[in-house]
Every structure is written in structure tokens, then in C-alpha cells.
Design an enzyme around this catalytic site. Structure first.
Site, short mmCIF file in Angstrom:
data_model
loop_
_atom_site.label_atom_id
_atom_site.label_comp_id
_atom_site.label_asym_id
_atom_site.label_seq_id
_atom_site.Cartn_x
_atom_site.Cartn_y
_atom_site.Cartn_z
N TYR A 29 0.57 -1.39 -0.26
CA TYR A 29 0.42 -0.17 0.34
C TYR A 29 1.06 1.02 -0.24
CZ TYR A 29 -3.90 -3.25 0.08
OH TYR A 29 -4.92 -3.39 0.09
N GLN A 41 -15.46 2.20 -6.10
CA GLN A 41 -14.63 0.97 -5.28
C GLN A 41 -13.06 1.07 -5.33
OE1 GLN A 41 -16.68 -2.84 -7.24
NE2 GLN A 41 -17.04 -1.62 -8.37
N VAL A 95 -9.62 3.10 -4.21
CA VAL A 95 -8.88 3.78 -2.90
C VAL A 95 -8.43 5.23 -2.96
CG1 VAL A 95 -8.86 1.78 -1.78
CG2 VAL A 95 -7.40 2.46 -2.35
N ASP A 96 -8.16 5.86 -4.14
CA ASP A 96 -7.38 6.76 -4.72
C ASP A 96 -7.80 8.19 -4.80
OD1 ASP A 96 -8.72 7.24 -7.66
OD2 ASP A 96 -7.98 5.69 -8.43
N HIS A 115 -14.37 0.88 -0.95
CA HIS A 115 -13.31 0.25 -0.54
C HIS A 115 -12.37 1.19 0.69
CE1 HIS A 115 -14.23 -3.27 -3.34
NE2 HIS A 115 -15.99 -3.24 -2.18
N GLY A 135 -15.71 1.00 -15.45
CA GLY A 135 -14.82 0.53 -15.59
C GLY A 135 -14.50 -0.29 -14.04
N THR A 136 -15.78 -1.01 -13.60
CA THR A 136 -15.65 -1.69 -13.00
C THR A 136 -16.11 -3.55 -13.93
OG1 THR A 136 -16.29 -2.98 -11.23
CG2 THR A 136 -17.79 -1.16 -11.96
N SER A 137 -14.90 -4.74 -13.19
CA SER A 137 -14.99 -5.85 -13.66
C SER A 137 -16.94 -6.59 -13.02
CB SER A 137 -14.68 -6.43 -13.72
OG SER A 137 -14.02 -7.23 -12.69
N1 APR Z 1 -11.51 2.77 -19.09
C1 APR Z 1 -12.50 1.92 -18.50
N2 APR Z 1 -12.85 0.35 -18.27
C2 APR Z 1 -11.09 -0.03 -18.41
C3 APR Z 1 -10.41 0.59 -18.53
C4 APR Z 1 -10.15 1.88 -19.35
N3 APR Z 1 -9.40 2.49 -19.58
N4 APR Z 1 -9.60 -0.62 -18.66
C5 APR Z 1 -10.07 -1.20 -18.13
N5 APR Z 1 -11.19 -0.93 -17.61
C6 APR Z 1 -12.03 -2.11 -17.01
C7 APR Z 1 -12.16 -3.44 -17.15
O1 APR Z 1 -12.55 -3.70 -18.85
C8 APR Z 1 -12.86 -4.06 -16.56
O2 APR Z 1 -13.81 -4.50 -16.49
O3 APR Z 1 -12.53 -1.91 -15.28
C9 APR Z 1 -12.23 -2.20 -14.97
C10 APR Z 1 -11.69 -3.47 -14.22
O4 APR Z 1 -11.52 -5.09 -13.74
P1 APR Z 1 -11.22 -4.62 -11.54
O5 APR Z 1 -9.52 -4.92 -12.15
O6 APR Z 1 -11.49 -6.14 -11.35
O7 APR Z 1 -11.10 -3.68 -10.82
P2 APR Z 1 -12.70 -3.46 -10.04
O8 APR Z 1 -13.74 -4.17 -10.37
O9 APR Z 1 -12.43 -1.65 -9.71
O10 APR Z 1 -12.26 -4.46 -8.54
C11 APR Z 1 -12.97 -4.29 -7.52
O11 APR Z 1 -11.21 -5.72 -6.59
O12 APR Z 1 -9.65 -6.21 -5.85
C12 APR Z 1 -10.63 -5.91 -5.53
O13 APR Z 1 -10.56 -4.12 -4.08
C13 APR Z 1 -10.67 -3.91 -4.80
O14 APR Z 1 -11.74 -2.27 -5.21
C14 APR Z 1 -11.30 -3.21 -5.92
C15 APR Z 1 -12.38 -4.69 -6.12
#
Ligand code: APR
Length: 230
Positions: free
Chosen positions: A53, A86, A88-89, A104, A170-172
Site C-alpha cells: 500500500y 470502489q 481507494v485513490d 473500499h 470501469g468495474t468488472s
Molecule cells: N476505461 C474504462 N474501463 C477500463 C479501462 C479504461 N481505460 N481499462 C480497464 N477497464 C475496465 C476493465 O475492462 C474491467 O472491467 O475496468 C475494469 C477493472 O476491473 P477490476 O480490475 O476487477 O477492478 P474493480 O472492478 O474496480 O475491482 C473491484 O476488487 O480487488 C478488489 O478492492 C479491489 O476495489 C477493487 C475491487
């Protein structure tokens, strides 16, 4: 003004140079999540967790908000915008967004291991073994680790229930309970998703998918929202 609720994840900060977690080359490819982001990992090797971190926090010092963060600020002129992140920035706040709920935790804060109410702003500084709260307990990163409760989830669900428009950027949607928040959004509320990859979203929703990076995707979405949804 309509209430626009935005759920963001690591992808919105990718164009600021911060790595996502599950993409190719993402953080969870480089690090073992159970070692650096769980209470067990902390018990086993506090120094490794602190280093992980501290590195993230130092990297954040040089990162800047990108076009997507800025686009969300611009929407505040037309909508009552509430961000649930989600991440932390602090890039949403540095861009100028007024209402940001962190699910988070926050990288720039430290929390007492003996009294979770004691939270300190550390503004980019490292946390070291031996750094203590005013009651003498070791400080830890103010981060919700896997296996820990998410204190802000109730508030976040309420916010989702009251949405007039809902954006996912931008979240999976892999991590619960955050990923389940979409289910609190009333049916019929227009849902927009910005992500270059296919993301699993609940079936049967009125959904507009913008399959682009957040920077360009948000520019397009702002236009759609301002012209058609305010
Ligand atoms: N613009 C938009 N989306 C993007 C970009 C971009 N330039 N680059 C990647 N992505 C997308 C990916 O396609 C994916 O769907 O961002 C998503 C990232 O997914 P994760 O890496 O799983 O991140 P997140 O969903 O924020 O994870 C959730 O998991 O590990 C924990 O606590 C951590 O808060 C985090 C949580």
C-alpha cells in the site's frame, strides 16, 4: 435536478496510470491477493502489506485525474451527481467531484488496528511497522480487505434506490457486495455502462453499453445525458 448515481471501479483511473486488478497485467497478476489484501495476509506478513500500500500511495502522488473524472464533475451542472467508488485513490475528489462515497477505503488514510474509529489523514506518507495511533496501536492502511465487512454498503444501497439515472464505469463487477448494488437500482431507471470489455450485468435492464475506455466513453456519455436525460 435528476439524481445521477455513478458506480466506479479501477478502470476509471486506468488512464491516469493506475493499474486495474483483474485485467491482463493487473495488480492481482503481480501480487497474491490473499497475501496483500486480507486480514490473514496482515497477520502473516505486516511488512509486505504495508509495502504494497505504501507503493500504491506513492504512485498516487504522481497520478492526475483524467478526462473521465473531469467529465463526471462537468455533469454536476445538470444533475445531482453522487459517486460511489470502489477505488481507494482520491482522483474523483482531486478532479472536483463533490459527493464521493468510498466503499473500499482510502489510500491516503491510516486506521488504528485497536480502535477502528481512529482514522488519520496521512497525505501520501508511508505507514511503517511501529507507527501507532494515539492509543498505542499499530496503524494499518484504511482499506477494506477481502473477508472484511464493507461499512458503507448500507448507505450505498440507499443511494442506489434513489437513483434516477445510473452509470457504471470501469468495474468488472466481480467483487461483492459492491457488484450487487446495481440490483438496488429501481427497474426502469436508465442504466449506462462504460467499459472497453464485456461486463456481466443483471439481465432484463434497460441498458446502454458504451464499449470504450472511460476517457472517450464519458465524453460521449455526457453528450447523451445532457441532451436527452436532464
Ligand atoms: N476505461 C474504462 N474501463 C477500463 C479501462 C479504461 N481505460 N481499462 C480497464 N477497464 C475496465 C476493465 O475492462 C474491467 O472491467 O475496468 C475494469 C477493472 O476491473 P477490476 O480490475 O476487477 O477492478 P474493480 O472492478 O474496480 O475491482 C473491484 O476488487 O480487488 C478488489 O478492492 C479491489 O476495489 C477493487 C475491487
Amino acid at each position: 435536478m435528476k439524481k445521477l448515481v455513478v458506480l466506479t471501479g479501477a478502470g476509471i483511473s486506468a488512464e491516469s496510470g493506475l493499474k486495474t486488478f483483474r485485467d491482463m497485467g493487473g495488480l492481482w497478476e503481480e501480487y497474491d491477493v490473499s497475501e496483500v489484501a486480507s486480514p490473514e495476509g496482515w497477520e502473516a506478513n505486516m511488512e509486505l502489506v504495508l509495502r504494497f500500500y505504501n507503493d500504491r500511495r506513492r504512485q498516487l502522488l504522481t497520478a492526475k485525474p483524467n478526462d473521465a473524472h473531469i467529465a463526471l464533475v462537468a455533469l454536476e451542472k445538470y444533475f445531482k451527481v453522487q459517486i460511489i467508488t470502489q477505488n481507494v485513490d482520491d482522483l474523483h475528489e482531486r478532479a472536483g467531484s463533490k459527493n464521493v462515497l468510498h466503499l473500499h477505503g482510502e489510500l491516503n488514510k491510516a486506521q488504528s488496528t485497536g480502535d477502528p474509529e481512529l482514522i488519520y489523514n496521512i497525505k501520501g506518507k508511508d505507514i511503517k511497522k511501529g507507527d501507532c495511533c494515539e492509543k498505542g496501536h499499530q496503524l494499518r492502511p484504511y482499506i477494506v480487505w477481502f473477508g472484511e465487512p464493507v461499512p458503507a454498503i448500507e448507505e450505498a444501497s440507499e443511494i442506489c434506490r434513489s437513483a434516477d439515472i445510473f452509470l457504471v464505469v470501469g468495474t468488472s463487477l466481480n467483487v461483492y457486495p459492491a457488484a450487487g448494488l446495481v440490483n438496488y437500482v429501481p427497474s426502469g431507471v436508465p442504466l449506462f455502462l462504460v467499459d472497453p470489455q464485456a461486463v456481466k450485468i443483471p439481465q432484463g435492464r434497460k441498458l446502454t453499453l458504451i464499449r470504450e475506455k472511460a476517457g472517450s466513453g464519458m465524453q460521449k456519455l455526457n453528450k447523451i445525458l445532457i441532451e436527452n436525460y436532464r
